[in-house]
Write an enzyme that holds these catalytic residues in place. Structure first.
Site, PDB file in Angstrom:
ATOM      1  N   CYS A 124       0.819  -1.224   0.000  1.00 16.97           N
ATOM      2  CA  CYS A 124       0.000   0.000   0.000  1.00 16.97           C
ATOM      3  C   CYS A 124       0.849   1.270   0.000  1.00 16.97           C
ATOM      4  O   CYS A 124       0.353   2.351  -0.315  1.00 16.97           O
ATOM      5  CB  CYS A 124      -0.930   0.009   1.201  1.00 16.97           C
ATOM      6  SG  CYS A 124      -1.957  -1.447   1.277  1.00 16.97           S
ATOM      7  N   HIS A 266      -3.693   6.969   3.285  1.00 15.44           N
ATOM      8  CA  HIS A 266      -4.009   5.668   2.681  1.00 15.44           C
ATOM      9  C   HIS A 266      -5.436   5.288   3.044  1.00 15.44           C
ATOM     10  O   HIS A 266      -5.877   5.458   4.182  1.00 15.44           O
ATOM     11  CB  HIS A 266      -3.019   4.619   3.191  1.00 15.44           C
ATOM     12  CG  HIS A 266      -3.359   3.244   2.732  1.00 15.44           C
ATOM     13  ND1 HIS A 266      -3.697   2.965   1.421  1.00 15.44           N
ATOM     14  CD2 HIS A 266      -3.441   2.053   3.402  1.00 15.44           C
ATOM     15  CE1 HIS A 266      -3.952   1.673   1.305  1.00 15.44           C
ATOM     16  NE2 HIS A 266      -3.815   1.109   2.491  1.00 15.44           N
ATOM     17  N   ASN A 296     -10.066  -0.605  -0.211  1.00 11.55           N
ATOM     18  CA  ASN A 296      -8.606  -0.465  -0.162  1.00 11.55           C
ATOM     19  C   ASN A 296      -8.031  -0.988  -1.488  1.00 11.55           C
ATOM     20  O   ASN A 296      -8.102  -2.182  -1.760  1.00 11.55           O
ATOM     21  CB  ASN A 296      -8.090  -1.277   1.040  1.00 11.55           C
ATOM     22  CG  ASN A 296      -6.587  -1.183   1.217  1.00 11.55           C
ATOM     23  OD1 ASN A 296      -5.881  -0.676   0.346  1.00 11.55           O
ATOM     24  ND2 ASN A 296      -6.102  -1.705   2.329  1.00 11.55           N
TER      25      ASN A 296
HETATM   26  O1  UT7 Z   1      -3.730  -1.524   3.590  1.00  8.23           O
HETATM   27  C1  UT7 Z   1      -2.729  -2.038   4.417  1.00  8.23           C
HETATM   28  C2  UT7 Z   1      -3.031  -1.851   5.812  1.00  8.23           C
HETATM   29  N1  UT7 Z   1      -4.283  -2.468   6.182  1.00  8.23           N
HETATM   30  C3  UT7 Z   1      -4.840  -2.060   7.270  1.00  8.23           C
HETATM   31  O2  UT7 Z   1      -4.347  -1.153   7.861  1.00  8.23           O
HETATM   32  C4  UT7 Z   1      -6.061  -2.778   7.778  1.00  8.23           C
HETATM   33  C5  UT7 Z   1      -6.017  -2.776   9.263  1.00  8.23           C
HETATM   34  N2  UT7 Z   1      -7.071  -3.525   9.933  1.00  8.23           N
HETATM   35  C6  UT7 Z   1      -8.392  -3.211   9.872  1.00  8.23           C
HETATM   36  O3  UT7 Z   1      -8.799  -2.332   9.149  1.00  8.23           O
HETATM   37  C7  UT7 Z   1      -9.325  -3.942  10.805  1.00  8.23           C
HETATM   38  O4  UT7 Z   1      -8.580  -4.711  11.709  1.00  8.23           O
HETATM   39  C8  UT7 Z   1     -10.349  -4.865  10.067  1.00  8.23           C
HETATM   40  C9  UT7 Z   1     -11.385  -4.024   9.341  1.00  8.23           C
HETATM   41  C10 UT7 Z   1      -9.631  -5.769   9.100  1.00  8.23           C
HETATM   42  C11 UT7 Z   1     -11.091  -5.722  11.079  1.00  8.23           C
HETATM   43  O5  UT7 Z   1     -11.730  -4.904  12.040  1.00  8.23           O
HETATM   44  P1  UT7 Z   1     -11.583  -5.215  13.589  1.00  8.23           P
HETATM   45  O6  UT7 Z   1     -12.404  -4.235  14.292  1.00  8.23           O
HETATM   46  O7  UT7 Z   1     -10.117  -5.261  13.888  1.00  8.23           O
HETATM   47  O8  UT7 Z   1     -12.267  -6.628  13.694  1.00  8.23           O
HETATM   48  P2  UT7 Z   1     -11.650  -7.986  14.235  1.00  8.23           P
HETATM   49  O9  UT7 Z   1     -10.704  -8.548  13.224  1.00  8.23           O
HETATM   50  O10 UT7 Z   1     -11.146  -7.789  15.626  1.00  8.23           O
HETATM   51  O11 UT7 Z   1     -12.941  -8.877  14.284  1.00  8.23           O
HETATM   52  C12 UT7 Z   1     -14.003  -8.572  15.181  1.00  8.23           C
HETATM   53  C13 UT7 Z   1     -15.117  -9.581  14.940  1.00  8.23           C
HETATM   54  C14 UT7 Z   1     -14.637 -11.034  14.912  1.00  8.23           C
HETATM   55  O12 UT7 Z   1     -15.631 -11.811  15.512  1.00  8.23           O
HETATM   56  P3  UT7 Z   1     -15.462 -12.356  17.011  1.00  8.23           P
HETATM   57  O13 UT7 Z   1     -14.211 -13.158  17.010  1.00  8.23           O
HETATM   58  O14 UT7 Z   1     -15.364 -11.111  17.862  1.00  8.23           O
HETATM   59  O15 UT7 Z   1     -16.712 -13.150  17.232  1.00  8.23           O
HETATM   60  C15 UT7 Z   1     -14.570 -11.359  13.446  1.00  8.23           C
HETATM   61  O16 UT7 Z   1     -14.748 -12.732  13.195  1.00  8.23           O
HETATM   62  O17 UT7 Z   1     -15.717  -9.349  13.661  1.00  8.23           O
HETATM   63  C16 UT7 Z   1     -15.729 -10.560  12.905  1.00  8.23           C
HETATM   64  N3  UT7 Z   1     -15.610 -10.246  11.492  1.00  8.23           N
HETATM   65  C17 UT7 Z   1     -16.663  -9.979  10.704  1.00  8.23           C
HETATM   66  N4  UT7 Z   1     -17.973  -9.953  10.951  1.00  8.23           N
HETATM   67  C18 UT7 Z   1     -18.797  -9.636   9.947  1.00  8.23           C
HETATM   68  C19 UT7 Z   1     -14.468 -10.132  10.751  1.00  8.23           C
HETATM   69  N5  UT7 Z   1     -14.780  -9.809   9.493  1.00  8.23           N
HETATM   70  C20 UT7 Z   1     -16.129  -9.702   9.431  1.00  8.23           C
HETATM   71  C21 UT7 Z   1     -17.033  -9.394   8.407  1.00  8.23           C
HETATM   72  N6  UT7 Z   1     -18.349  -9.362   8.698  1.00  8.23           N
HETATM   73  N7  UT7 Z   1     -16.639  -9.098   7.157  1.00  8.23           N
END
Ligand code: UT7
Length: 339
Positions: A124, A266, A296
């Site tokens: 990125c 970004h 993204n």
């Molecule tokens: O471009 C390069 C750099 N990239 C980034 O900087 C991305 C950085 N990371 C992020 O933007 C975020 O971490 C994400 C958007 C990828 C994820 O958000 P989060 O708030 O960190 O969610 P999480 O991974 O902690 O997941 C929270 C919950 C989980 O469920 P449990 O374990 O709490 O029951 C996931 O399984 O959300 C669940 N989950 C979803 N639920 C519905 C993960 N993806 C989804 C989804 N729909 N698409």
């Protein structure tokens, strides 16, 4: 004779951005479409990321095709012909082929026969790594005019069954033409910053498909040639490094946060963007966001954003703008630009 050290002063030549361009494919993939593909919801995606839809390239539309369209757009905007280009740098993690570089295909498509051309892989942060590299080439007098392009067909490296990543990414391209400038006051890239922390290579990667793990008939079902991310940890590093890199270029340019007309971060996650802007003390109206439309697009994200901000008049001649990126590697980069 005095010894030459890394702090020995060097007078670089000023470099300006004289044109921008971008391109996104026609097909839209909405959050409602994704609800039918994986267990997710529009509410979750919007609340956790800010993304509402992304663009998906056609099967016969390659990274080089998208890059060429953005490049033509930028050349027209700059009033520069392909023969005038000395250097083409393409930032991508989704090249047409491992070799030759996507830059070679684009050089051919543009008929930019006087340009040397190569790719940069910095995820990125790729567009800003390309900008920094072009600034070095021009600033040291090696070349006069450079075309930097970021193009990604991420839809080919997304695991469409993995809800934690497939909702995030999209396809698209952006470009800019850089040329030696008269002086910094008339418009120039005032300062750049670039950084890498390879010890965190595990956070975001495509594990298979390279020499470490070729795709074989035996492992094909594991989808190893798709993006895998430890989202939470990546998020924290993104906020820390983007804030620090933006601060560095603001300081190096002799500016303060109040002097910034627009910051183009970004476009990975609206929560990351808001956290960075808040920590820098830059108000919401000075932050450019378009991730709701494209998701993204990795290296292309800030290139598309720069072009959209330019064409919609979000900044004007004489304004100071900041571009700041973060990505796999880990990599990060920023620039302070007087337009
Ligand atoms: O471009 C390069 C750099 N990239 C980034 O900087 C991305 C950085 N990371 C992020 O933007 C975020 O971490 C994400 C958007 C990828 C994820 O958000 P989060 O708030 O960190 O969610 P999480 O991974 O902690 O997941 C929270 C919950 C989980 O469920 P449990 O374990 O709490 O029951 C996931 O399984 O959300 C669940 N989950 C979803 N639920 C519905 C993960 N993806 C989804 C989804 N729909 N698409």
């Amino acid at each position: 004779m005095d010894e030459v050290t890394s702090s020995t002063p060097f007078k670089r030549l000023p470099v300006a951005i004289i044109g921008t361009g971008s391109y996104v494919p026609e097909r839209r993939l909405t959050n409602a479409d994704l609800e039918k593909m994986v267990e997710t919801s529009n509410e979750w995606i919007v609340e956790r990321t800010g993304i509402r839809e992304r663009r998906i390239a056609a099967p016969d539309e390659f990274t080089s095709h998208m890059g060429t369209k953005a490049a033509l757009n930028a050349l027209e905007n700059a009033g520069v012909s392909p023969e005038e280009i000395d250097l083409i740098i393409v930032a991508t993690i989704t090249p047409n082929t491992f070799t030759p570089s996507t830059a070679c295909y684009i050089q051919d498509a543009l008929k930019a026969k006087n340009a040397i051309a190569f790719d940069i892989s910095a995820a990125c942060s790729g567009f800003m790594y390309a900008m920094k590299t072009a600034v070095q080439y021009i600033g040291t007098g090696q070349v006069t005019t450079a075309l930097i392009i970021a193009a990604e067909k991420l839809s080919t490296v997304v695991n469409w069954e993995d809800r934690s990543t497939c909702v995030l990414f999209g396809d698209g391209s952006g470009a800019a033409v850089l040329r030696r400038a008269m002086n910094d006051d008339d418009g120039a890239i005032l300062a750049t910053d670039i950084g890498t922390d390879g010890s965190l290579h595990d956070l975001l990667r495509i594990p298979g498909g390279g020499s470490a793990c070729p795709i074989t008939p035996e492992n094909a079902h594991e989808r190893l040639a798709t993006l895998a991310m430890r989202g939470n940890e990546t998020f924290r590093h993104a906020v820390t490094h983007m804030k620090k890199s933006a601060e560095t270029v603001i300081r190096r340019a002799g500016l303060s946060a109040d002097d910034i007309a627009l910051i183009i971060p970004h476009q990975a996650n609206l929560r990351i963007i808001n956290a960075v802007a808040q920590r820098l003390g830059i108000p919401e109206e000075k932050v450019f966001v378009n991730l709701q439309k494209y998701g993204n697009t990795s290296a292309a994200a800030c290139a598309i954003a720069l072009d959209e901000a330019h064409r919609t008049g979000r900044f004007k001649k004489g304004d100071n703008i900041i571009i700041v990126t973060f990505g796999a590697g880990l990599t990060w980069a920023a620039a302070a630009i007087r337009w």
